[in-house]
Structure formats: structure tokens, C-alpha cells
Design a protein around this motif. Structure first.
Motif, PDB file in Angstrom:
ATOM      1  N   ILE A 129     -34.076  21.094 -10.498  1.00 12.14           N
ATOM      2  CA  ILE A 129     -33.125  21.311 -11.599  1.00 12.14           C
ATOM      3  C   ILE A 129     -32.742  22.783 -11.687  1.00 12.14           C
ATOM      4  CG2 ILE A 129     -32.910  21.304 -14.123  1.00 12.14           C
ATOM      5  CD1 ILE A 129     -34.581  18.660 -14.052  1.00 12.14           C
ATOM      6  N   LEU A 130     -33.726  23.668 -11.572  1.00 17.22           N
ATOM      7  CA  LEU A 130     -33.446  25.110 -11.645  1.00 17.22           C
ATOM      8  C   LEU A 130     -32.553  25.551 -10.484  1.00 17.22           C
ATOM      9  CD1 LEU A 130     -36.945  26.476 -12.756  1.00 17.22           C
ATOM     10  CD2 LEU A 130     -34.910  26.111 -14.183  1.00 17.22           C
ATOM     11  N   GLN A 131     -32.825  25.030  -9.281  1.00 20.19           N
ATOM     12  CA  GLN A 131     -31.989  25.358  -8.121  1.00 20.19           C
ATOM     13  C   GLN A 131     -30.555  24.864  -8.329  1.00 20.19           C
ATOM     14  OE1 GLN A 131     -33.669  24.309  -4.258  1.00 20.19           O
ATOM     15  NE2 GLN A 131     -35.727  24.627  -5.071  1.00 20.19           N
ATOM     16  N   LEU A 132     -30.415  23.639  -8.846  1.00 19.20           N
ATOM     17  CA  LEU A 132     -29.080  23.093  -9.092  1.00 19.20           C
ATOM     18  C   LEU A 132     -28.342  23.891 -10.165  1.00 19.20           C
ATOM     19  CD1 LEU A 132     -29.800  19.256  -8.901  1.00 19.20           C
ATOM     20  CD2 LEU A 132     -28.533  20.645  -7.250  1.00 19.20           C
ATOM     21  N   ASN A 133     -29.074  24.342 -11.188  1.00 20.01           N
ATOM     22  CA  ASN A 133     -28.446  25.173 -12.226  1.00 20.01           C
ATOM     23  C   ASN A 133     -27.889  26.465 -11.633  1.00 20.01           C
ATOM     24  OD1 ASN A 133     -28.915  23.372 -14.309  1.00 20.01           O
ATOM     25  ND2 ASN A 133     -30.762  24.391 -15.028  1.00 20.01           N
ATOM     26  N   LYS A 134     -28.639  27.064 -10.698  1.00 22.31           N
ATOM     27  CA  LYS A 134     -28.163  28.294 -10.039  1.00 22.31           C
ATOM     28  C   LYS A 134     -26.911  28.012  -9.220  1.00 22.31           C
ATOM     29  CE  LYS A 134     -32.587  30.680  -9.753  1.00 22.31           C
ATOM     30  NZ  LYS A 134     -33.679  31.112  -8.896  1.00 22.31           N
ATOM     31  N   LYS A 135     -26.908  26.880  -8.492  1.00 23.97           N
ATOM     32  CA  LYS A 135     -25.731  26.515  -7.696  1.00 23.97           C
ATOM     33  C   LYS A 135     -24.514  26.287  -8.592  1.00 23.97           C
ATOM     34  CE  LYS A 135     -28.022  24.489  -3.689  1.00 23.97           C
ATOM     35  NZ  LYS A 135     -28.242  23.286  -2.879  1.00 23.97           N
ATOM     36  N   ILE A 136     -24.736  25.632  -9.733  1.00 22.84           N
ATOM     37  CA  ILE A 136     -23.643  25.391 -10.677  1.00 22.84           C
ATOM     38  C   ILE A 136     -23.066  26.713 -11.174  1.00 22.84           C
ATOM     39  CG2 ILE A 136     -23.127  24.540 -13.020  1.00 22.84           C
ATOM     40  CD1 ILE A 136     -25.076  22.198 -12.387  1.00 22.84           C
ATOM     41  N   GLU A 137     -23.932  27.682 -11.495  1.00 19.01           N
ATOM     42  CA  GLU A 137     -23.458  28.998 -11.939  1.00 19.01           C
ATOM     43  C   GLU A 137     -22.588  29.657 -10.876  1.00 19.01           C
ATOM     44  OE1 GLU A 137     -26.423  31.720 -13.441  1.00 19.01           O
ATOM     45  OE2 GLU A 137     -27.396  30.114 -14.567  1.00 19.01           O
ATOM     46  N   VAL A 138     -23.021  29.577  -9.621  1.00 20.24           N
ATOM     47  CA  VAL A 138     -22.246  30.167  -8.518  1.00 20.24           C
ATOM     48  C   VAL A 138     -20.898  29.473  -8.395  1.00 20.24           C
ATOM     49  CG1 VAL A 138     -22.153  30.434  -6.001  1.00 20.24           C
ATOM     50  CG2 VAL A 138     -24.251  30.983  -7.236  1.00 20.24           C
ATOM     51  N   LEU A 139     -20.906  28.148  -8.443  1.00 23.43           N
ATOM     52  CA  LEU A 139     -19.659  27.388  -8.308  1.00 23.43           C
ATOM     53  C   LEU A 139     -18.714  27.640  -9.481  1.00 23.43           C
ATOM     54  CD1 LEU A 139     -21.078  24.024  -6.933  1.00 23.43           C
ATOM     55  CD2 LEU A 139     -19.748  25.733  -5.677  1.00 23.43           C
ATOM     56  N   GLU A 140     -19.264  27.771 -10.694  1.00 19.70           N
ATOM     57  CA  GLU A 140     -18.424  28.095 -11.851  1.00 19.70           C
ATOM     58  C   GLU A 140     -17.786  29.475 -11.684  1.00 19.70           C
ATOM     59  OE1 GLU A 140     -21.186  27.475 -15.094  1.00 19.70           O
ATOM     60  OE2 GLU A 140     -20.435  25.433 -15.429  1.00 19.70           O
ATOM     61  N   GLY A 141     -18.543  30.412 -11.111  1.00 23.91           N
ATOM     62  CA  GLY A 141     -17.986  31.738 -10.820  1.00 23.91           C
ATOM     63  C   GLY A 141     -16.859  31.652  -9.804  1.00 23.91           C
ATOM     64  N   ASP A 142     -17.056  30.815  -8.765  1.00 28.25           N
ATOM     65  CA  ASP A 142     -16.008  30.612  -7.758  1.00 28.25           C
ATOM     66  C   ASP A 142     -14.753  30.016  -8.389  1.00 28.25           C
ATOM     67  OD1 ASP A 142     -17.758  31.555  -5.851  1.00 28.25           O
ATOM     68  OD2 ASP A 142     -18.195  29.584  -4.971  1.00 28.25           O
ATOM     69  N   ILE A 143     -14.931  29.027  -9.263  1.00 28.18           N
ATOM     70  CA  ILE A 143     -13.792  28.394  -9.933  1.00 28.18           C
ATOM     71  C   ILE A 143     -13.012  29.434 -10.734  1.00 28.18           C
ATOM     72  CG2 ILE A 143     -13.150  26.796 -11.801  1.00 28.18           C
ATOM     73  CD1 ILE A 143     -15.436  24.969 -10.774  1.00 28.18           C
ATOM     74  N   LEU A 144     -13.725  30.260 -11.476  1.00 21.94           N
ATOM     75  CA  LEU A 144     -13.073  31.306 -12.271  1.00 21.94           C
ATOM     76  C   LEU A 144     -12.296  32.265 -11.378  1.00 21.94           C
ATOM     77  CD1 LEU A 144     -12.704  32.433 -15.126  1.00 21.94           C
ATOM     78  CD2 LEU A 144     -14.758  33.793 -14.752  1.00 21.94           C
ATOM     79  N   LEU A 145     -12.893  32.634 -10.243  1.00 23.57           N
ATOM     80  CA  LEU A 145     -12.231  33.519  -9.293  1.00 23.57           C
ATOM     81  C   LEU A 145     -10.941  32.898  -8.773  1.00 23.57           C
ATOM     82  CD1 LEU A 145     -12.366  36.084  -7.420  1.00 23.57           C
ATOM     83  CD2 LEU A 145     -13.528  34.592  -5.791  1.00 23.57           C
ATOM     84  N   TYR A 146     -11.005  31.622  -8.366  1.00 22.00           N
ATOM     85  CA  TYR A 146      -9.819  30.958  -7.819  1.00 22.00           C
ATOM     86  C   TYR A 146      -8.750  30.737  -8.887  1.00 22.00           C
ATOM     87  CZ  TYR A 146     -12.317  30.387  -3.458  1.00 22.00           C
ATOM     88  OH  TYR A 146     -12.992  30.639  -2.296  1.00 22.00           O
ATOM     89  N   LYS A 147      -9.165  30.448 -10.112  1.00 25.47           N
ATOM     90  CA  LYS A 147      -8.189  30.305 -11.203  1.00 25.47           C
ATOM     91  C   LYS A 147      -7.452  31.627 -11.424  1.00 25.47           C
ATOM     92  CE  LYS A 147     -10.011  26.547 -14.002  1.00 25.47           C
ATOM     93  NZ  LYS A 147     -10.546  26.146 -15.319  1.00 25.47           N
ATOM     94  N   THR A 148      -8.193  32.720 -11.352  1.00 26.59           N
ATOM     95  CA  THR A 148      -7.578  34.039 -11.515  1.00 26.59           C
ATOM     96  C   THR A 148      -6.609  34.329 -10.376  1.00 26.59           C
ATOM     97  OG1 THR A 148      -9.566  34.825 -12.641  1.00 26.59           O
ATOM     98  CG2 THR A 148      -8.066  36.503 -11.791  1.00 26.59           C
TER      99      THR A 148
END
Length: 131
Positions: free
Chosen positions: A76-95
Motif C-alpha cells: 500500500i505504501l509503495q502504491l501510494n508513492k507511485k500514485i503521488e508520482v503519477l499525480e505529479g506527472d498529470i499536473l505537469l502534462y496539464k500545465t
């Protein structure tokens, strides 16, 4: 943004164990399992921050209230870290998309971003050449 007092390691293992009403050995086990990573002084004394304590509370919620074993907590902790990274990527691409839409650098195309559920759909239309 996190304040320094939130991430400053100041609590000894005995204090954290008392605050969370757990045995210090539980904290040592969580550390061995890689679920927590307290800071260490030069004399190898473990020090915990308020952020560490909140993280331990999360681990305790998973184990005590939801019945997740330690291997499951690790996943769960590993998946939470991956989700944070992917959310950062989404924000970058939206920008990037927003910047492309604002620039309109390409004269014969028109970019449009349409919000549909939780996915962004990018549609690029070629402008008709005037005759």
C-alpha cells in the motif's frame, strides 16, 4: 508545504511509543520491515518527527482497523508513492497542454482540451485552408 516543526526529528522512541500507545519493539519492527525510517543521531539514537508519527498512525490504522498485514502495508505504501508520482506527472502534462493552448504557435491547428470524467481528452483539429 511542510513546516520545519512538522518534519523536525525531535521525539525519542519511548516518547513516540507512549504517544501512540504501542510498544517500542513495534516501532523497531516497522523499521526493520522498511515501513518507517526514523532519523538517527550520531550516536545512532532514533528520532521521530511529527510527520513520522502521522505516518505511523496511518500504518497502525491499516493494521489494527483494516486488518492489513505488514506485507500488505508495504505494498500500500509503495502504491501510494507511485500514485503521488503519477499525480505529479498529470499536473505537469496539464500545465504543458495549457501552455500549448495559450500559445497557439501552430497556425493551421487548433488544440482543445475537453474534461470528461477523470480523463483529459486532447483533440487537435486542422483548420480548413481558405480558397
Amino acid at each position: 508545504m511542510e513546516t520545519n516543526s512538522y518534519i523536525e526529528p525531535v521525539y525519542l522512541i519511548s516518547a513516540v511509543a507512549e504517544i501512540l500507545n504501542i510498544h517500542p519493539q513495534t516501532l523497531r519492527q516497522y523499521e526493520r520491515e522498511g515501513l518507517i525510517k526514523p532519523s538517527r543521531t550520531n550516536g545512532k539514537i532514533r528520532l521521530y518527527s511529527q510527520k513520522d508519527i502521522d505516518h505511523i498512525k496511518y500504518v497502525l490504522t491499516l493494521t489494527r482497523e483494516l486488518g492489513v498485514n505488514l506485507a500488505g502495508v508495504d505494498i500500500i505504501l509503495q502504491l501510494n508513492k507511485k500514485i503521488e508520482v503519477l499525480e505529479g506527472d498529470i499536473l505537469l502534462y496539464k500545465t504543458k497542454i495549457k501552455n500549448i493552448n495559450n500559445l497557439s504557435v501552430v497556425p493551421d491547428t487548433k488544440a482543445l482540451v475537453v474534461q470528461k470524467t477523470s480523463f483529459d481528452i486532447v483533440i487537435v483539429e486542422k483548420k480548413q485552408a481558405s480558397k
